[in-house]
Design a protein around this motif. Structure first.
Motif, mmCIF file in Angstrom:
data_model
loop_
_atom_site.group_PDB
_atom_site.id
_atom_site.type_symbol
_atom_site.label_atom_id
_atom_site.label_comp_id
_atom_site.label_asym_id
_atom_site.label_seq_id
_atom_site.Cartn_x
_atom_site.Cartn_y
_atom_site.Cartn_z
ATOM 1 N N ALA A 160 -3.889 4.704 0.341
ATOM 2 C CA ALA A 160 -3.984 3.300 0.732
ATOM 3 C C ALA A 160 -5.358 2.742 0.387
ATOM 4 C CB ALA A 160 -3.724 3.147 2.225
ATOM 5 N N ASP A 161 -5.384 1.591 -0.245
ATOM 6 C CA ASP A 161 -6.641 0.913 -0.565
ATOM 7 C C ASP A 161 -7.048 0.061 0.640
ATOM 8 O OD1 ASP A 161 -8.733 -0.641 -1.514
ATOM 9 O OD2 ASP A 161 -7.829 -0.958 -3.481
ATOM 10 N N ILE A 162 -8.096 0.505 1.339
ATOM 11 C CA ILE A 162 -8.543 -0.192 2.551
ATOM 12 C C ILE A 162 -9.861 -0.935 2.307
ATOM 13 C CG2 ILE A 162 -7.343 1.336 4.155
ATOM 14 C CD1 ILE A 162 -10.020 2.842 4.509
ATOM 15 N N SER A 163 -10.107 -1.298 1.041
ATOM 16 C CA SER A 163 -11.360 -1.959 0.683
ATOM 17 C C SER A 163 -11.520 -3.308 1.358
ATOM 18 C CB SER A 163 -11.445 -2.135 -0.840
ATOM 19 O OG SER A 163 -11.364 -0.906 -1.504
ATOM 20 N N ASP A 164 -10.426 -4.051 1.485
ATOM 21 C CA ASP A 164 -10.491 -5.403 2.059
ATOM 22 C C ASP A 164 -9.585 -5.482 3.274
ATOM 23 O OD1 ASP A 164 -10.713 -8.058 2.653
ATOM 24 O OD2 ASP A 164 -9.846 -8.802 0.765
ATOM 25 N N MET A 165 -10.168 -5.241 4.438
ATOM 26 C CA MET A 165 -9.362 -5.284 5.652
ATOM 27 C C MET A 165 -9.226 -6.698 6.218
ATOM 28 S SD MET A 165 -8.147 -2.326 6.014
ATOM 29 C CE MET A 165 -7.422 -2.501 7.649
ATOM 30 N N SER A 166 -9.680 -7.686 5.453
ATOM 31 C CA SER A 166 -9.472 -9.084 5.854
ATOM 32 C C SER A 166 -8.294 -9.697 5.105
ATOM 33 C CB SER A 166 -10.739 -9.905 5.581
ATOM 34 O OG SER A 166 -11.007 -9.970 4.183
ATOM 35 N N ALA A 167 -7.686 -8.920 4.210
ATOM 36 C CA ALA A 167 -6.528 -9.408 3.467
ATOM 37 C C ALA A 167 -5.298 -9.441 4.370
ATOM 38 C CB ALA A 167 -6.282 -8.521 2.250
ATOM 39 N N SER A 168 -4.168 -9.873 3.821
ATOM 40 C CA SER A 168 -2.951 -9.978 4.627
ATOM 41 C C SER A 168 -2.213 -8.653 4.727
ATOM 42 C CB SER A 168 -2.014 -11.032 4.042
ATOM 43 O OG SER A 168 -1.649 -10.689 2.711
ATOM 44 N N ALA A 169 -2.516 -7.719 3.801
ATOM 45 C CA ALA A 169 -1.815 -6.436 3.800
ATOM 46 C C ALA A 169 -2.666 -5.389 3.094
ATOM 47 C CB ALA A 169 -0.453 -6.564 3.102
ATOM 48 N N VAL A 170 -2.345 -4.148 3.350
ATOM 49 C CA VAL A 170 -2.964 -3.014 2.672
ATOM 50 C C VAL A 170 -1.942 -2.439 1.699
ATOM 51 C CG1 VAL A 170 -3.666 -0.602 2.990
ATOM 52 C CG2 VAL A 170 -4.648 -2.385 4.436
ATOM 53 N N ASN A 171 -2.309 -2.305 0.449
ATOM 54 C CA ASN A 171 -1.408 -1.739 -0.556
ATOM 55 C C ASN A 171 -1.527 -0.214 -0.559
ATOM 56 O OD1 ASN A 171 -0.476 -4.291 -1.488
ATOM 57 N ND2 ASN A 171 -2.348 -4.511 -2.687
ATOM 58 N N TYR A 172 -0.395 0.461 -0.719
ATOM 59 C CA TYR A 172 -0.393 1.928 -0.698
ATOM 60 C C TYR A 172 0.759 2.475 -1.525
ATOM 61 C CZ TYR A 172 3.328 1.670 2.929
ATOM 62 O OH TYR A 172 4.486 1.439 3.633
ATOM 63 N N ARG A 173 0.723 3.783 -1.759
ATOM 64 C CA ARG A 173 1.799 4.473 -2.473
ATOM 65 C C ARG A 173 1.917 5.891 -1.939
ATOM 66 N NH1 ARG A 173 4.951 4.941 -7.066
ATOM 67 N NH2 ARG A 173 4.315 3.006 -8.092
ATOM 68 N N HIS A 174 3.150 6.414 -1.898
ATOM 69 C CA HIS A 174 3.398 7.801 -1.509
ATOM 70 C C HIS A 174 3.377 8.716 -2.737
ATOM 71 C CE1 HIS A 174 4.483 6.259 2.356
ATOM 72 N NE2 HIS A 174 5.663 5.794 1.999
ATOM 73 N N LEU A 175 2.798 9.900 -2.588
ATOM 74 C CA LEU A 175 2.830 10.955 -3.594
ATOM 75 C C LEU A 175 3.366 12.219 -2.929
ATOM 76 C CD1 LEU A 175 0.180 9.068 -4.162
ATOM 77 C CD2 LEU A 175 -0.461 10.885 -5.739
ATOM 78 N N LEU A 176 4.084 13.047 -3.664
ATOM 79 C CA LEU A 176 4.609 14.289 -3.114
ATOM 80 C C LEU A 176 3.644 15.432 -3.425
ATOM 81 C CD1 LEU A 176 7.205 15.290 -1.592
ATOM 82 C CD2 LEU A 176 7.937 16.210 -3.809
ATOM 83 N N LEU A 177 3.328 16.231 -2.412
ATOM 84 C CA LEU A 177 2.521 17.425 -2.634
ATOM 85 C C LEU A 177 3.414 18.526 -3.188
ATOM 86 C CD1 LEU A 177 0.233 17.636 0.536
ATOM 87 C CD2 LEU A 177 -0.115 16.380 -1.596
ATOM 88 N N VAL A 178 2.902 19.261 -4.185
ATOM 89 C CA VAL A 178 3.669 20.348 -4.782
ATOM 90 C C VAL A 178 2.769 21.560 -5.000
ATOM 91 C CG1 VAL A 178 5.290 18.796 -5.942
ATOM 92 C CG2 VAL A 178 3.242 19.574 -7.163
ATOM 93 N N ARG A 179 3.404 22.705 -5.161
ATOM 94 C CA ARG A 179 2.678 23.945 -5.454
ATOM 95 C C ARG A 179 3.169 24.510 -6.781
ATOM 96 N NH1 ARG A 179 3.887 29.219 -4.760
ATOM 97 N NH2 ARG A 179 5.737 28.730 -3.479
ATOM 98 N N PRO A 180 2.296 24.591 -7.790
ATOM 99 C CA PRO A 180 2.705 25.178 -9.075
ATOM 100 C C PRO A 180 3.148 26.630 -8.884
ATOM 101 C CG PRO A 180 0.611 24.008 -9.278
ATOM 102 C CD PRO A 180 0.905 24.102 -7.818
ATOM 103 N N THR A 181 4.248 26.998 -9.535
ATOM 104 C CA THR A 181 4.782 28.356 -9.389
ATOM 105 C C THR A 181 4.744 29.156 -10.678
ATOM 106 O OG1 THR A 181 6.998 27.497 -9.790
ATOM 107 C CG2 THR A 181 6.308 27.722 -7.487
#
Length: 431
Positions: A160-181
């Motif tokens: 999540a980009d929390i650089s501007d907490m005076s904005a109307s929303a915080v933009n974010y994205r989900h990523l999946l954690l993985v383990r190389p096998t």
């Protein structure tokens, strides 16, 4: 954190070593020696009492040393993308909390909630929080554990980009954690994701039973997002899948307890924190304990209070744990004398490493200020001083803000009354 993380364990008889003090836990200050109570045989614990200095000389972590091989396994998946690239591709918006939508919290300054789908999903549960800087952006990273089992999708993180907490929303994205096998393939990270700490390019995550896993934020890869990939993980024909997620963050190594370390020395890694105080930075780790299905070896005659808190030294030059011949020893260890602890952050207004904030689901939600020299100060949800179901925390190095994520009360989506939020308060207000 309640749920899958709270695996039932055998109840061990707690025997406190007579005279157990500071051996093997690093140098102690005169103040620590004077103020820290020392364990005695069958000593009862007292909720809210000062931190008890604990002898952790028996404990160690071993570096699995897969830093190079794990990264090489991911080469064929696609080019490595750093965190700055992800910050340019955030696809969700979390509305900012307002005067009428934020939960009660002493010293409250600001925060956001997740989008509607993430506020209500029963599949993913928020757990840990850490924060840092990427380029010119201030970034919060939150982990979520998967609450279902077929399949177990493991752990995802929200950037999540929390650089501007005076904005109307915080933009974010989900990523999946993985383990190389193996070369060109990976699997899920079947953990609870109960703790995070961010140093340099490395994201540390608590591995409840074994230690600490490490993920490299420069090794993020893009994978296929077609409909066929929504139910698949790893290599699928000519493409790679991650249950529909666009990006995966791979594990590059882990610090694990040798199998020869058994209870009561063997600990749990329920949550993590980042501590930059002193001459050597540290990763904090701690145990979740309660008086029900999750007792701890050092509970004595008072179940739930024997959870231990450790400080693991970090090599400032490499941002890896400070190992000698591949072995890492805790620099400090304490008995917390608090139940249901879910997160930890250092008291950044103090110069010594003997005071902390603990996040707890005790009393439905609480923030405890604790130290080796004084009984706790409590901020309780029942007194409208703290939100319900708090989890991981991060204290900014400037001593300004204390960030917290909440798990959310089951079935509640209103952020003001128990829904999932990320918020920050003035550190001085809870000091």
């Amino acid at each position: 954190m309640p749920g899958r993380h709270l695996e039932t364990r055998s109840v061990f008889t707690a025997v406190w070593l007579a005279g157990a003090g500071l051996a093997g836990c690093g140098p102690a200050t005169a103040q620590e020696l004077a103020n820290a109570p020392v364990g005695t045989e069958e000593q009862a614990l007292t909720e809210g009492a000062p931190l008890t200095v604990h002898d952790a000389s028996c404990l160690q972590l071993q570096d699995q040393n897969t830093w190079s091989s794990a990264a090489s396994y991911m080469t064929s998946v696609g080019p490595a993308l750093g965190l700055p690239a992800i910050l340019q591709d955030l696809n969700r918006a979390g509305p900012m909390l307002t005067a009428s939508t934020h939960p009660p919290a002493t010293g409250y300054k600001g925060g956001f909630r997740w989008n509607d789908g993430d506020m209500g999903t029963p599949e993913w549960i928020p757990q840990a929080l850490t924060a840092g800087v990427s380029g010119s952006a201030n970034v919060a990273i939150v982990s979520w554990h998967y609450a279902l089992t077929n399949p177990d999708k493991g752990v995802r993180i929200s950037v999540a980009d929390i650089s501007d907490m005076s904005a109307s929303a915080v933009n974010y994205r989900h990523l999946l954690l993985v383990r190389p096998t193996s070369a060109g393939n990976f699997t899920n990270v079947a953990e609870h994701g109960g703790g995070l700490a961010w140093y340099g390019n490395y994201l540390y995550m608590a591995d409840t039973s074994d230690g600490i896993r490490v993920f490299d934020l420069t090794q993020i890869r893009a994978v296929d997002t077609s409909t066929a990939c929504e139910t698949k993980l790893g290599k699928n024909g000519s493409v790679w899948c991650a249950y529909g997620y666009k990006y995966v963050l791979p594990q590059v190594s882990a610090y694990v307890m040798p199998a020869s370390i058994t209870s009561p020395c063997r600990t749990k890694f329920s949550f993590l924190g980042k501590d930059t105080r002193g001459t050597v930075p540290g990763v904090l780790s701690g145990e979740y304990c309660n008086n029900g299905d999750t007792p701890c070896p050092y509970d004595g005659s008072t179940p739930g209070l024997g959870g231990r808190l450790y400080r693991w030294p970090v090599d400032a030059a490499t941002n890896r744990l400070k190992a000698v011949s591949g072995v890492v020893k805790p620099e400090r260890a304490y008995i917390m004398n608090e139940p249901n602890v879910q997160g930890v952050a250092p008291l950044m207004t103090a110069t010594s490493t003997t005071s902390y904030w603990l996040s707890s689901t005790r009393y439905g939600g609480a923030l405890f200020k604790v130290s080796t020299s004084a009984s706790r100060t409590a901020y309780l949800s029942g007194s409208s001083q703290w939100p319900k179901m708090p989890e991981g925390m991060h204290a900014t190095g400037s001593g300004t803000n204390l960030w917290t994520v909440t798990e959310g009360v089951a079935g509640v989506t209103s952020p003001a009354s128990g829904g999932r939020v990320v918020f920050f308060v003035d550190q001085a207000s809870v000091d």
